[in-house]
Scaffold this motif. Structure first.
Motif, PDB file in Angstrom:
ATOM      1  N   LYS A 131      -3.102 -14.641  -2.996  1.00 16.45           N
ATOM      2  CA  LYS A 131      -2.909 -13.405  -3.416  1.00 16.45           C
ATOM      3  C   LYS A 131      -3.944 -12.836  -4.320  1.00 16.45           C
ATOM      4  N   SER A 132      -5.029 -13.278  -3.707  1.00 22.30           N
ATOM      5  CA  SER A 132      -6.391 -12.515  -4.452  1.00 22.30           C
ATOM      6  C   SER A 132      -6.383 -11.192  -4.396  1.00 22.30           C
ATOM      7  N   GLU A 133      -6.967 -10.300  -5.305  1.00 31.15           N
ATOM      8  CA  GLU A 133      -7.045  -8.838  -5.210  1.00 31.15           C
ATOM      9  C   GLU A 133      -7.630  -8.359  -4.084  1.00 31.15           C
ATOM     10  N   ARG A 134      -8.418  -8.875  -3.572  1.00 31.57           N
ATOM     11  CA  ARG A 134      -9.130  -8.335  -2.102  1.00 31.57           C
ATOM     12  C   ARG A 134      -8.272  -8.614  -1.226  1.00 31.57           C
ATOM     13  N   TYR A 135      -7.437  -9.691  -0.968  1.00 32.88           N
ATOM     14  CA  TYR A 135      -6.303 -10.080  -0.080  1.00 32.88           C
ATOM     15  C   TYR A 135      -5.354  -8.882   0.036  1.00 32.88           C
ATOM     16  N   ILE A 170      -4.110  -5.859   2.614  1.00 28.87           N
ATOM     17  CA  ILE A 170      -2.692  -5.626   2.859  1.00 28.87           C
ATOM     18  C   ILE A 170      -2.223  -4.258   2.638  1.00 28.87           C
ATOM     19  N   ARG A 171      -2.599  -3.848   1.330  1.00 35.42           N
ATOM     20  CA  ARG A 171      -2.277  -2.639   0.979  1.00 35.42           C
ATOM     21  C   ARG A 171      -2.919  -1.521   1.981  1.00 35.42           C
ATOM     22  N   ASP A 172      -4.141  -1.515   2.442  1.00 33.43           N
ATOM     23  CA  ASP A 172      -4.642  -0.564   3.027  1.00 33.43           C
ATOM     24  C   ASP A 172      -4.016  -0.685   4.655  1.00 33.43           C
ATOM     25  N   LEU A 173      -3.889  -1.762   5.052  1.00 33.10           N
ATOM     26  CA  LEU A 173      -3.230  -2.095   6.400  1.00 33.10           C
ATOM     27  C   LEU A 173      -1.727  -1.316   6.448  1.00 33.10           C
ATOM     28  N   LEU A 201       8.335  -8.239   5.829  1.00 36.49           N
ATOM     29  CA  LEU A 201       7.694  -9.420   5.271  1.00 36.49           C
ATOM     30  C   LEU A 201       7.005  -8.991   4.171  1.00 36.49           C
ATOM     31  N   ILE A 202       6.059  -8.067   4.129  1.00 39.22           N
ATOM     32  CA  ILE A 202       5.447  -7.680   2.940  1.00 39.22           C
ATOM     33  C   ILE A 202       6.054  -7.160   1.784  1.00 39.22           C
ATOM     34  N   ALA A 203       7.371  -6.654   1.983  1.00 37.99           N
ATOM     35  CA  ALA A 203       8.140  -6.083   1.002  1.00 37.99           C
ATOM     36  C   ALA A 203       8.772  -7.434   0.256  1.00 37.99           C
ATOM     37  N   GLU A 204       8.944  -8.546   1.086  1.00 40.63           N
ATOM     38  CA  GLU A 204       9.675  -9.749   0.369  1.00 40.63           C
ATOM     39  C   GLU A 204       8.774 -10.575  -0.384  1.00 40.63           C
ATOM     40  N   PRO A 251       6.403  -8.158  -3.581  1.00 37.97           N
ATOM     41  CA  PRO A 251       7.479  -6.642  -3.959  1.00 37.97           C
ATOM     42  C   PRO A 251       6.497  -6.066  -4.818  1.00 37.97           C
ATOM     43  N   SER A 252       5.518  -6.384  -5.340  1.00 40.14           N
ATOM     44  CA  SER A 252       4.575  -5.397  -6.309  1.00 40.14           C
ATOM     45  C   SER A 252       3.771  -4.350  -5.679  1.00 40.14           C
ATOM     46  N   LEU A 253       3.628  -4.617  -4.351  1.00 43.53           N
ATOM     47  CA  LEU A 253       2.634  -3.928  -3.663  1.00 43.53           C
ATOM     48  C   LEU A 253       3.610  -2.463  -3.449  1.00 43.53           C
ATOM     49  N   ASP A 254       2.786  -1.459  -3.507  1.00 37.09           N
ATOM     50  CA  ASP A 254       3.530  -0.179  -3.379  1.00 37.09           C
ATOM     51  C   ASP A 254       3.563  -0.091  -1.773  1.00 37.09           C
TER      52      ASP A 254
END
Length: 148
Positions: free
Chosen positions: A108-112, A116-119, A138-141, A144-147
């Protein structure tokens, strides 16, 4: 112009790398091997949105990377996924990204998370494809904090 500068810098890095003696390297940099160099090239070309070049480097990076370095492989796979999107292949991108996220485990690094966010942003508008929808679910599950 950036493409030419990037190519020159990578060629220079390859020349220097080929002449190095690992024993002369400081301990903190001894991890840097041919797989890492190829990975850097892939990241550069992904950032320049030159997917064909990025794919050449990411292929080398993945082939050369020791499977025990799952974090590195996860990053490389996300670069590969982004390159697929940039080539107009969102379905392939989502499949590779799904693999990368599963490979990364609890990373869960910021870079990682930025990758994910960019993709996720790059895949916007392709939700009608099953693999894209599965990746977004998968990403939402998992994050969940990612926009979205």
């Amino acid at each position: 112009m950036e493409n030419v500068q990037c190519a020159r810098a990578l060629l220079e890095a390859e020349k220097i790398f080929s002449k190095r003696n690992v024993e002369d390297d400081p301990p903190w940099s001894r991890y840097f091997d041919a797989a890492e160099l190829a990975s850097e090239g892939a990241h550069c070309y992904r950032d320049l949105r030159l997917p064909s070049q990025a794919m050449e480097f990411v292929g080398q990076a993945v082939d050369l990377c020791d499977p025990m370095y799952v974090r590195t492989l996860a990053f490389d796979r996300l670069v590969q996924a982004a390159s697929h999107v940039h080539m107009g292949e969102p379905g392939k991108a989502a499949l590779v990204a799904f693999e990368a996220v599963n490979l990364a485990g609890s990373l869960k690094s910021e870079r990682y998370l930025r990758y994910i966010r960019d993709l996720n942003a790059d895949l916007a508008g392709y939700e009608c494809e099953d693999s894209v929808q599965a990746f977004k679910t998968l990403i939402a599950e998992k994050y969940p904090s990612l926009d979205p």
